[in-house]
Design a protein around this motif. Structure first.
Motif, mmCIF file in Angstrom:
data_model
loop_
_atom_site.group_PDB
_atom_site.id
_atom_site.type_symbol
_atom_site.label_atom_id
_atom_site.label_comp_id
_atom_site.label_asym_id
_atom_site.label_seq_id
_atom_site.Cartn_x
_atom_site.Cartn_y
_atom_site.Cartn_z
ATOM 1 N N LEU A 107 0.823 -1.217 0.000
ATOM 2 C CA LEU A 107 0.000 0.000 0.000
ATOM 3 C C LEU A 107 0.853 1.262 0.000
ATOM 4 C CD1 LEU A 107 -2.915 -0.955 2.424
ATOM 5 C CD2 LEU A 107 -2.914 -0.936 -0.076
ATOM 6 N N ALA A 108 2.126 1.148 0.324
ATOM 7 C CA ALA A 108 2.997 2.323 0.233
ATOM 8 C C ALA A 108 3.179 2.737 -1.231
ATOM 9 C CB ALA A 108 4.348 2.035 0.869
ATOM 10 N N ARG A 109 3.102 1.762 -2.132
ATOM 11 C CA ARG A 109 3.260 2.051 -3.558
ATOM 12 C C ARG A 109 1.927 2.204 -4.274
ATOM 13 N NH1 ARG A 109 8.273 -1.549 -5.958
ATOM 14 N NH2 ARG A 109 9.873 -0.823 -4.494
ATOM 15 N N THR A 110 0.980 1.362 -3.933
ATOM 16 C CA THR A 110 -0.325 1.385 -4.613
ATOM 17 C C THR A 110 -1.449 1.424 -3.574
ATOM 18 O OG1 THR A 110 -0.235 -1.041 -4.739
ATOM 19 C CG2 THR A 110 0.488 0.200 -6.691
ATOM 20 N N PRO A 111 -1.685 2.585 -2.961
ATOM 21 C CA PRO A 111 -2.674 2.677 -1.884
ATOM 22 C C PRO A 111 -4.115 2.839 -2.365
ATOM 23 C CG PRO A 111 -1.647 4.801 -2.197
ATOM 24 C CD PRO A 111 -0.960 3.853 -3.156
ATOM 25 N N VAL A 112 -4.306 3.085 -3.646
ATOM 26 C CA VAL A 112 -5.652 3.381 -4.167
ATOM 27 C C VAL A 112 -6.257 2.124 -4.769
ATOM 28 C CG1 VAL A 112 -6.976 4.733 -5.840
ATOM 29 C CG2 VAL A 112 -5.075 5.794 -4.598
ATOM 30 N N VAL A 113 -7.446 1.754 -4.310
ATOM 31 C CA VAL A 113 -8.149 0.621 -4.883
ATOM 32 C C VAL A 113 -9.269 1.141 -5.784
ATOM 33 C CG1 VAL A 113 -9.742 0.395 -2.900
ATOM 34 C CG2 VAL A 113 -9.321 -1.565 -4.405
ATOM 35 N N LYS A 114 -9.379 0.539 -6.960
ATOM 36 C CA LYS A 114 -10.426 0.885 -7.920
ATOM 37 C C LYS A 114 -11.180 -0.389 -8.269
ATOM 38 C CE LYS A 114 -11.209 2.895 -12.511
ATOM 39 N NZ LYS A 114 -10.564 3.439 -13.741
ATOM 40 N N TRP A 115 -12.508 -0.319 -8.229
ATOM 41 C CA TRP A 115 -13.295 -1.524 -8.497
ATOM 42 C C TRP A 115 -14.675 -1.152 -9.049
ATOM 43 C CZ3 TRP A 115 -13.383 0.936 -3.868
ATOM 44 C CH2 TRP A 115 -14.577 1.004 -3.158
ATOM 45 N N ARG A 116 -15.370 -2.183 -9.563
ATOM 46 C CA ARG A 116 -16.760 -2.040 -9.998
ATOM 47 C C ARG A 116 -17.614 -3.042 -9.250
ATOM 48 N NH1 ARG A 116 -18.880 -2.763 -15.242
ATOM 49 N NH2 ARG A 116 -17.759 -4.746 -15.323
ATOM 50 N N TYR A 171 -5.531 -7.401 13.495
ATOM 51 C CA TYR A 171 -5.399 -6.225 14.347
ATOM 52 C C TYR A 171 -6.482 -5.205 14.016
ATOM 53 C CZ TYR A 171 -3.465 -1.818 16.110
ATOM 54 O OH TYR A 171 -3.286 -0.606 16.729
ATOM 55 N N ALA A 172 -6.749 -5.017 12.744
ATOM 56 C CA ALA A 172 -7.784 -4.072 12.320
ATOM 57 C C ALA A 172 -8.314 -4.499 10.960
ATOM 58 C CB ALA A 172 -7.221 -2.654 12.239
ATOM 59 N N THR A 173 -9.601 -4.220 10.742
ATOM 60 C CA THR A 173 -10.254 -4.526 9.473
ATOM 61 C C THR A 173 -10.989 -3.296 8.979
ATOM 62 O OG1 THR A 173 -10.564 -6.850 10.102
ATOM 63 C CG2 THR A 173 -11.932 -6.008 8.303
ATOM 64 N N LEU A 174 -10.701 -2.922 7.742
ATOM 65 C CA LEU A 174 -11.385 -1.809 7.090
ATOM 66 C C LEU A 174 -12.288 -2.369 6.004
ATOM 67 C CD1 LEU A 174 -11.712 1.291 6.508
ATOM 68 C CD2 LEU A 174 -9.778 1.040 4.922
ATOM 69 N N MET A 175 -13.528 -1.878 5.965
ATOM 70 C CA MET A 175 -14.479 -2.331 4.953
ATOM 71 C C MET A 175 -15.091 -1.142 4.224
ATOM 72 S SD MET A 175 -16.724 -5.284 6.836
ATOM 73 C CE MET A 175 -15.989 -6.743 7.567
ATOM 74 N N TYR A 176 -15.335 -1.332 2.930
ATOM 75 C CA TYR A 176 -16.189 -0.433 2.155
ATOM 76 C C TYR A 176 -17.468 -1.203 1.881
ATOM 77 C CZ TYR A 176 -11.792 2.042 1.420
ATOM 78 O OH TYR A 176 -10.605 2.706 1.608
ATOM 79 N N ILE A 177 -18.619 -0.594 2.200
ATOM 80 C CA ILE A 177 -19.863 -1.355 2.130
ATOM 81 C C ILE A 177 -20.931 -0.644 1.300
ATOM 82 C CG2 ILE A 177 -19.405 -2.428 4.372
ATOM 83 C CD1 ILE A 177 -21.592 -0.636 5.588
ATOM 84 N N TRP A 178 -21.816 -1.474 0.755
ATOM 85 C CA TRP A 178 -23.030 -1.039 0.074
ATOM 86 C C TRP A 178 -24.170 -1.225 1.072
ATOM 87 C CZ3 TRP A 178 -27.936 -1.278 -1.406
ATOM 88 C CH2 TRP A 178 -28.363 -0.794 -2.656
ATOM 89 N N THR A 179 -24.847 -0.156 1.438
ATOM 90 C CA THR A 179 -25.982 -0.264 2.356
ATOM 91 C C THR A 179 -26.903 0.926 2.175
ATOM 92 O OG1 THR A 179 -26.667 -0.470 4.691
ATOM 93 C CG2 THR A 179 -24.756 0.916 4.238
ATOM 94 N N ASP A 221 -7.836 6.244 4.162
ATOM 95 C CA ASP A 221 -9.071 5.917 4.877
ATOM 96 C C ASP A 221 -8.780 5.206 6.190
ATOM 97 O OD1 ASP A 221 -10.890 7.083 3.128
ATOM 98 O OD2 ASP A 221 -11.101 5.273 1.910
ATOM 99 N N PHE A 222 -7.793 4.295 6.181
ATOM 100 C CA PHE A 222 -7.438 3.602 7.418
ATOM 101 C C PHE A 222 -6.990 4.603 8.478
ATOM 102 C CE2 PHE A 222 -4.684 1.550 10.431
ATOM 103 C CZ PHE A 222 -5.199 0.284 10.608
ATOM 104 N N GLN A 223 -6.121 5.513 8.086
ATOM 105 C CA GLN A 223 -5.610 6.490 9.048
ATOM 106 C C GLN A 223 -6.725 7.387 9.569
ATOM 107 O OE1 GLN A 223 -1.893 8.023 7.845
ATOM 108 N NE2 GLN A 223 -1.736 9.540 9.470
ATOM 109 N N ARG A 224 -7.687 7.676 8.719
ATOM 110 C CA ARG A 224 -8.789 8.558 9.125
ATOM 111 C C ARG A 224 -9.711 7.890 10.147
ATOM 112 N NH1 ARG A 224 -13.920 9.708 6.630
ATOM 113 N NH2 ARG A 224 -13.401 8.292 4.924
ATOM 114 N N VAL A 225 -9.999 6.590 9.971
ATOM 115 C CA VAL A 225 -10.977 5.947 10.858
ATOM 116 C C VAL A 225 -10.339 5.280 12.067
ATOM 117 C CG1 VAL A 225 -12.618 5.649 8.978
ATOM 118 C CG2 VAL A 225 -11.063 3.776 9.535
ATOM 119 N N PHE A 226 -9.052 4.862 11.967
ATOM 120 C CA PHE A 226 -8.387 4.223 13.103
ATOM 121 C C PHE A 226 -7.412 5.162 13.821
ATOM 122 C CE2 PHE A 226 -9.641 0.388 10.712
ATOM 123 C CZ PHE A 226 -10.229 -0.337 11.733
ATOM 124 N N HIS A 227 -7.169 6.334 13.236
ATOM 125 C CA HIS A 227 -6.317 7.360 13.855
ATOM 126 C C HIS A 227 -4.891 6.870 14.066
ATOM 127 C CE1 HIS A 227 -10.146 9.337 14.404
ATOM 128 N NE2 HIS A 227 -10.581 8.316 15.126
#
Length: 262
Positions: A107-116, A171-179, A221-227
């Protein structure tokens, strides 16, 4: 868009996902061979191309269908045709499992995820803030290592309880969700543990039945939500689950790629 933080009371629950590490020997051999030939090694963006498969064919190598909790029914993941492309179809009937890959992404090199993805319909009565209604028709999930001494007393106790029954919690789990239970941009702490944080990215009126192309900076996003800064990514994947509501849900996932930050 302003972010709304929703932090329900946490209760222990063992959720057992952790992919096995795999060898990078083949990639190393290929890189060395290209270097010896005087050719620069051009690595493709990491991730998965479901579009490279055939409808009804095997799932991509290295991807495993893992239950959220042992004993739960498994979501069914199959490759299907959609408008001339091969995509992944997920079908859950009172089920909860994720299609998971080892964390082979820097993630230091490719931190951006793109998906459909595309969701057939919202899950009736689902609400990610409520434990017995915490389902989602589509999720992207990311599992991280970290320093256990940073955990609260309650989180450490939860981790020890999981270890006692043969599980190991990330240790920690980050999710992007549809709801449709909260507006896009909302951050929701999982009702069972604060070590799982969910960011709503889809589910607004009109989203159902339509393909959406999304892009997020996982590290930011991880840094924003887990500080704190993220540790090593140990696994990632996707999930469609209805184990809490007992409902039926269907979703489709297109290719998922990691890219450098702009």
């Amino acid at each position: 868009m302003p972010v709304t933080l929703l932090r329900p009371q946490c209760r222990p629950e063992c959720r057992g996902w952790l992919p096995r590490p795999a060898s990078g020997l083949l990639a190393g051999i290929l890189s060395c061979a290209m270097a010896l030939a005087g050719m620069p090694a051009q690595a493709a963006d990491p991730g998965v191309a479901f579009s490279a498969g055939k409808p009804g064919g095997p799932l991509p190598a290295g991807w495993e269908n893992k239950p959220v909790v042992h004993g739960k029914a498994l979501t069914v993941y199959t490759l299907v045709a959609d408008q001339g492309n091969t995509v992944l179809q997920a079908d859950a009937n009172g089920a909860a499992s994720g299609l998971i890959h080892e964390g082979d992404v820097d993630l230091a090199r490719t931190p951006v995820v793109k998906w459909r993805w595309k969701v057939a319909a919202p899950i009736p009565n689902a609400d990610n803030r409520v434990g017995d209604r915490e389902d989602a028709p589509a999720r992207l999930v990311f599992f991280f290592e970290g320093e256990s001494s940073n955990l609260s007393f309650g989180d450490r106790a939860e981790s020890l309880a999981a270890s006692a029954v043969g599980e190991k919690l990330p240790y920690a789990t980050l999710m992007y969700i549809w709801t449709d239970s909260a507006p896009p941009g909302t951050v929701i702490a999982n009702p069972h543990t604060s070590r799982v944080q969910m960011i709503v990215v889809s589910g607004a009126s009109g989203d159902a039945g339509k393909w959406q192309t999304l892009r997020r900076n996982v590290s930011a996003d991880f840094q924003r939500v887990f500080h704190e800064k993220p540790g090593k990514l140990v696994g990632y994947g996707l999930m469609t689950d209805t184990d809490n509501t007992g409902a039926i849900a269907r979703a489709w996932y297109g290719d998922l790629r990691f890219k450098p930050a702009p």
